[in-house]
Design a protein around this motif. Structure first.
Motif, PDB file in Angstrom:
ATOM      1  N   ALA A 204       0.826  -1.099   0.012  1.00  0.00           N
ATOM      2  CA  ALA A 204      -0.128   0.016  -0.014  1.00  0.00           C
ATOM      3  C   ALA A 204       1.002   1.298   0.006  1.00  0.00           C
ATOM      4  CB  ALA A 204      -0.963  -0.085   1.117  1.00  0.00           C
ATOM      5  N   LEU A 205       1.896   1.206   0.914  1.00  0.00           N
ATOM      6  CA  LEU A 205       2.806   2.634   1.013  1.00  0.00           C
ATOM      7  C   LEU A 205       3.621   2.541  -0.573  1.00  0.00           C
ATOM      8  CD1 LEU A 205       4.013   2.028   4.514  1.00  0.00           C
ATOM      9  CD2 LEU A 205       2.507   3.970   3.534  1.00  0.00           C
ATOM     10  N   ALA A 208       1.580   3.979  -2.953  1.00  0.00           N
ATOM     11  CA  ALA A 208       1.198   5.382  -2.831  1.00  0.00           C
ATOM     12  C   ALA A 208       2.577   6.255  -2.961  1.00  0.00           C
ATOM     13  CB  ALA A 208       0.695   5.645  -1.366  1.00  0.00           C
ATOM     14  N   GLU A 266      -5.795   1.953   9.724  1.00  0.00           N
ATOM     15  CA  GLU A 266      -5.419   3.481   9.440  1.00  0.00           C
ATOM     16  C   GLU A 266      -3.889   3.609   9.011  1.00  0.00           C
ATOM     17  OE1 GLU A 266      -7.374   6.100  11.858  1.00  0.00           O
ATOM     18  OE2 GLU A 266      -9.193   5.096  12.057  1.00  0.00           O
ATOM     19  N   ALA A 268      -1.504   2.890   6.718  1.00  0.00           N
ATOM     20  CA  ALA A 268      -1.292   3.365   5.393  1.00  0.00           C
ATOM     21  C   ALA A 268      -1.308   4.716   5.211  1.00  0.00           C
ATOM     22  CB  ALA A 268      -1.710   2.698   4.434  1.00  0.00           C
ATOM     23  N   HIS A 269      -2.802   5.234   5.577  1.00  0.00           N
ATOM     24  CA  HIS A 269      -3.201   6.744   5.640  1.00  0.00           C
ATOM     25  C   HIS A 269      -2.317   7.567   6.550  1.00  0.00           C
ATOM     26  CE1 HIS A 269      -5.578  10.253   5.128  1.00  0.00           C
ATOM     27  NE2 HIS A 269      -5.645  10.412   6.432  1.00  0.00           N
ATOM     28  N   PHE A 270      -2.279   7.107   7.841  1.00  0.00           N
ATOM     29  CA  PHE A 270      -1.359   7.568   8.910  1.00  0.00           C
ATOM     30  C   PHE A 270       0.060   7.980   8.517  1.00  0.00           C
ATOM     31  CE2 PHE A 270       1.344   7.833  12.477  1.00  0.00           C
ATOM     32  CZ  PHE A 270       0.603   8.560  13.427  1.00  0.00           C
ATOM     33  N   ARG A 272       1.402   7.846   5.392  1.00  0.00           N
ATOM     34  CA  ARG A 272       1.518   8.918   4.318  1.00  0.00           C
ATOM     35  C   ARG A 272       1.389  10.309   4.636  1.00  0.00           C
ATOM     36  NH1 ARG A 272      -2.265   5.268   1.685  1.00  0.00           N
ATOM     37  NH2 ARG A 272      -3.883   6.648   1.770  1.00  0.00           N
ATOM     38  N   ALA A 273       0.412  10.522   5.525  1.00  0.00           N
ATOM     39  CA  ALA A 273       0.297  11.820   6.183  1.00  0.00           C
ATOM     40  C   ALA A 273       1.517  12.381   6.793  1.00  0.00           C
ATOM     41  CB  ALA A 273      -0.898  11.946   7.154  1.00  0.00           C
ATOM     42  N   LYS A 274       2.070  11.584   7.786  1.00  0.00           N
ATOM     43  CA  LYS A 274       3.297  11.661   8.304  1.00  0.00           C
ATOM     44  C   LYS A 274       4.475  11.913   7.435  1.00  0.00           C
ATOM     45  CE  LYS A 274       2.787  11.328  13.091  1.00  0.00           C
ATOM     46  NZ  LYS A 274       2.975  12.630  13.870  1.00  0.00           N
ATOM     47  N   CYS A 276       4.174  13.310   4.467  1.00  0.00           N
ATOM     48  CA  CYS A 276       4.057  14.723   3.732  1.00  0.00           C
ATOM     49  C   CYS A 276       4.077  15.912   4.831  1.00  0.00           C
ATOM     50  CB  CYS A 276       2.542  14.564   3.255  1.00  0.00           C
ATOM     51  SG  CYS A 276       2.080  13.767   1.771  1.00  0.00           S
TER      52      CYS A 276
END
Length: 278
Positions: A204-205, A208, A266, A268-270, A272-274, A276
């Motif tokens: 997933a990462l 992305a 959560e 993968a989303h967590f 990605r946000a970190k 960014c």
């Protein structure tokens, strides 16, 4: 060469003096042969014609110097009284904190620096081989003078590590870290659920666009954690059997003092946000 006792000779400066380009420090044996005295007791009195002095020496008065005899020194020595004023005077020493700045408007401070760039004067070494020439104003063929400059990649890495580390290891900036995220699965080869979850998060990462590292070694947790801190990857997530039973994984940023639990769904989303954020 005359220097103050609290100053150090700068050999590069010495070699820039035309008649001292081949300067080198003498061995103890040669010093004894030339002066008849052991190092540590040599002084300028009686050797004036050989004296080369640093600029700072000329302002000295009532100073102490060697007497050219072992275990003896002269005291209360002055130029113009006990010996001639040196006529060969140069800047021979390393600067020290408190020296006047070159423009005379302030004082120097000693600070550490890091060399990450380089400049080389190549002269005509390569241009001659390449036959790189030009016509001068007189119409004569001349060989081009060459030089090069740039930033050393390996020096940048070394400088970054020197400026960003702790007792555990490297703390890489996200912009130059080999990976942005490290996935550390505990028991990857022993627990199918751990392995499947770690592989899914890795995929997933990666999809992305996150640069992710999966530590699939069969090592003890302590070894894996220590290695991740040593390498300095900015973000680390630990997946273990106990956490999965609660639907969670452990996250810790390389600069964080403590870890935190996040929902595995959560993750993968967590992450990605970190990434960014940094």
């Amino acid at each position: 060469m005359l220097l103050r006792g609290d100053h150090q000779l700068n050999e590069t400066k010495v070699r820039k003096i035309p008649f001292l380009v081949d300067f080198e420090l003498a061995s103890e044996e040669r010093i004894i042969t030339e002066t008849g005295c052991k190092p540590g007791y040599i002084g300028p009195i009686g050797l004036e014609k050989y004296v080369i002095a640093d600029q700072s020496v000329l302002s000295m008065s009532n100073f102490v110097c060697g007497a050219n005899e072992e275990n003896f020194h002269f005291t209360q020595v002055n130029f113009g009284q006990d010996l001639k004023v040196p006529n060969r005077v140069f800047d021979l020493r390393n600067v020290v904190a408190g020296d006047l700045s070159p423009d005379g408007k302030g004082k120097l401070e000693i600070c550490r620096g890091i060399e990450v760039g380089h400049i080389f004067q190549l002269r005509t070494k390569y241009s001659e081989k390449m036959k790189a020439t030009f016509l001068d104003d007189a119409g004569q063929i001349k060989v081009m003078e060459m030089g090069c400059y740039g930033i050393g990649v390996s020096r940048v890495v070394a400088a970054a590590i020197e400026q960003n580390h702790d007792t555990a290891g490297i703390i890489f900036s996200p912009t130059i870290a080999p990976f942005e995220v490290a996935i550390v699965p505990i028991g990857y080869h022993k627990n199918q659920s751990v392995q499947q979850t770690a592989d899914q998060l890795y995929q997933a990462l990666s999809q992305a666009g996150v640069e992710v590292f999966l530590d699939d070694r069969d090592e003890r947790p302590g070894v894996m954690f220590a290695d991740m801190e040593l390498i300095g990857i900015p973000h680390r997530i630990v997946i273990g059997e106990r956490g999965l039973k609660e639907g969670a994984a452990e996250y810790r940023g390389r600069r964080d003092q403590a870890a935190q639990m996040i929902p595995i769904a959560e993750a993968a989303h967590f992450l990605r946000a970190k990434v960014c954020e940094t």
